[in-house]
Write a protein that holds these residues in place. Sequence first.
Motif, PDB file in Angstrom:
ATOM      1  N   CYS A  67       6.887  -0.570   7.154  1.00  0.00           N
ATOM      2  CA  CYS A  67       6.360   0.891   6.704  1.00  0.00           C
ATOM      3  C   CYS A  67       7.807   1.400   6.201  1.00  0.00           C
ATOM      4  O   CYS A  67       9.522   1.186   7.495  1.00  0.00           O
ATOM      5  CB  CYS A  67       6.522   2.099   7.601  1.00  0.00           C
ATOM      6  SG  CYS A  67       4.671   2.155   8.974  1.00  0.00           S
ATOM      7  N   ILE A 114      -2.916   4.570   8.429  1.00  0.00           N
ATOM      8  CA  ILE A 114      -3.331   3.198   7.852  1.00  0.00           C
ATOM      9  C   ILE A 114      -2.335   2.211   8.568  1.00  0.00           C
ATOM     10  O   ILE A 114      -3.182   1.238   8.852  1.00  0.00           O
ATOM     11  CB  ILE A 114      -2.614   3.511   6.443  1.00  0.00           C
ATOM     12  CG1 ILE A 114      -3.520   4.149   5.573  1.00  0.00           C
ATOM     13  CG2 ILE A 114      -3.284   1.653   5.406  1.00  0.00           C
ATOM     14  CD1 ILE A 114      -3.156   4.585   4.353  1.00  0.00           C
ATOM     15  N   LYS A 115      -1.514   2.399   9.489  1.00  0.00           N
ATOM     16  CA  LYS A 115      -0.783   1.726  10.121  1.00  0.00           C
ATOM     17  C   LYS A 115      -1.523   0.783  11.061  1.00  0.00           C
ATOM     18  O   LYS A 115      -1.939  -0.295  11.980  1.00  0.00           O
ATOM     19  CB  LYS A 115       0.831   2.525  10.486  1.00  0.00           C
ATOM     20  CG  LYS A 115       1.282   0.743  11.462  1.00  0.00           C
ATOM     21  CD  LYS A 115       2.154   1.747  11.679  1.00  0.00           C
ATOM     22  CE  LYS A 115       3.345   1.085  12.133  1.00  0.00           C
ATOM     23  NZ  LYS A 115       4.468   2.001  13.451  1.00  0.00           N
ATOM     24  N   VAL A 165       2.881  -5.463   9.708  1.00  0.00           N
ATOM     25  CA  VAL A 165       3.540  -4.069   8.986  1.00  0.00           C
ATOM     26  C   VAL A 165       4.488  -3.280   8.703  1.00  0.00           C
ATOM     27  O   VAL A 165       4.897  -3.072   9.924  1.00  0.00           O
ATOM     28  CB  VAL A 165       2.555  -2.532   9.593  1.00  0.00           C
ATOM     29  CG1 VAL A 165       2.369  -1.647   8.246  1.00  0.00           C
ATOM     30  CG2 VAL A 165       0.860  -2.922   9.033  1.00  0.00           C
ATOM     31  N   ILE A 218       0.644  -1.075   0.073  1.00  0.00           N
ATOM     32  CA  ILE A 218      -0.059   0.058  -0.018  1.00  0.00           C
ATOM     33  C   ILE A 218       0.976   1.206  -0.126  1.00  0.00           C
ATOM     34  O   ILE A 218       1.344   1.074   0.714  1.00  0.00           O
ATOM     35  CB  ILE A 218      -0.980  -0.013   0.891  1.00  0.00           C
ATOM     36  CG1 ILE A 218      -2.033  -1.378   1.177  1.00  0.00           C
ATOM     37  CG2 ILE A 218      -2.166   1.168   1.746  1.00  0.00           C
ATOM     38  CD1 ILE A 218      -2.601  -1.406   2.432  1.00  0.00           C
ATOM     39  N   TRP A 234       2.669  -7.359   5.243  1.00  0.00           N
ATOM     40  CA  TRP A 234       1.693  -5.678   4.986  1.00  0.00           C
ATOM     41  C   TRP A 234       3.555  -4.645   4.795  1.00  0.00           C
ATOM     42  O   TRP A 234       3.989  -4.604   5.583  1.00  0.00           O
ATOM     43  CB  TRP A 234       1.019  -5.303   5.213  1.00  0.00           C
ATOM     44  CG  TRP A 234      -0.016  -6.161   4.977  1.00  0.00           C
ATOM     45  CD1 TRP A 234      -0.446  -7.849   5.482  1.00  0.00           C
ATOM     46  CD2 TRP A 234      -1.525  -6.005   4.527  1.00  0.00           C
ATOM     47  NE1 TRP A 234      -1.207  -8.368   5.208  1.00  0.00           N
ATOM     48  CE2 TRP A 234      -2.234  -7.052   4.637  1.00  0.00           C
ATOM     49  CE3 TRP A 234      -2.382  -5.008   3.425  1.00  0.00           C
ATOM     50  CZ2 TRP A 234      -3.256  -8.021   3.750  1.00  0.00           C
ATOM     51  CZ3 TRP A 234      -3.396  -5.080   3.315  1.00  0.00           C
ATOM     52  CH2 TRP A 234      -4.122  -6.340   3.345  1.00  0.00           C
ATOM     53  N   ILE A 288      -0.633   7.950   6.967  1.00  0.00           N
ATOM     54  CA  ILE A 288       0.018   6.576   7.670  1.00  0.00           C
ATOM     55  C   ILE A 288      -0.166   6.077   8.196  1.00  0.00           C
ATOM     56  O   ILE A 288      -0.293   4.823   8.759  1.00  0.00           O
ATOM     57  CB  ILE A 288       1.846   6.438   6.641  1.00  0.00           C
ATOM     58  CG1 ILE A 288       1.353   6.900   5.101  1.00  0.00           C
ATOM     59  CG2 ILE A 288       2.501   5.678   7.291  1.00  0.00           C
ATOM     60  CD1 ILE A 288       3.385   8.013   4.773  1.00  0.00           C
ATOM     61  N   LEU A 316       4.185  -0.391   3.768  1.00  0.00           N
ATOM     62  CA  LEU A 316       2.875   0.425   4.002  1.00  0.00           C
ATOM     63  C   LEU A 316       3.879   1.565   3.237  1.00  0.00           C
ATOM     64  O   LEU A 316       4.938   2.084   4.742  1.00  0.00           O
ATOM     65  CB  LEU A 316       2.265   1.104   5.219  1.00  0.00           C
ATOM     66  CG  LEU A 316       1.413   2.210   5.208  1.00  0.00           C
ATOM     67  CD1 LEU A 316       0.578   2.840   4.032  1.00  0.00           C
ATOM     68  CD2 LEU A 316       0.781   2.213   7.222  1.00  0.00           C
TER      69      LEU A 316
END
Length: 208
Positions: free
Chosen positions: A38, A25-26, A36, A8, A94, A22, A96
């Motif tokens: 980043c 979303i995190k 996640v 993402i 994921w 951010i 980000l």
Amino acid sequence: MTAAAKFIVVEGLEGAGKSSAIALIKQYLQQSGRQVVCTREPGGTPLAESLRTLVKQVQTSEVVAPQTELLLMYAARMQLLCNVIKPALAQGKWVLADRHDMSSRAYQGGGRQLDEAFIDQLRTAVLGDLRPDLTLYLDIDPAIGLERARQRGELDRIEQEQLAFFQRTRQKYLQIAATEPNIVVIDAGQTLEQVQQSITAALHKALG
């Protein structure tokens, strides 16, 4: 890459509110049990952070050629992809990202008006078939965004460009967003609460 792993990206002009987006979303992803990682561009690894400094620092001794700027961006991106993004996705995490390839297409392609065929060649060489699963583009009037950026502190080399540069960049962002289905445009000129609601709605729709 496992079936669950997603990439993402959050995009936008200076002052669009990417950092707040951010963080939201995190939190959203972690609350649903996802791991996640980043990242940011340019940057995200020691070498890529050094390239970030080169790109952003104000140069007094020489002019940075637009093509040099573009190549530095893609060099940093390659390092980040190889050392962080691809390994994380392969582990089912994921990713980000604060900016990715869309930034180069908008800033160097739109703002700097570099040849799109040249950029496409670099994109193919660096990215291969890797594309974000979802990109949230935070759209804001450049004049408003730049004023917000000024209130944060001293502007870097790119942030010191003329308003017309950012207007071209925004136009390219919107042009790209209109042609690619995995990009969602968020009106960043709304109140913070409204922006957060729009982002959450986009995540619900895209991710379920």
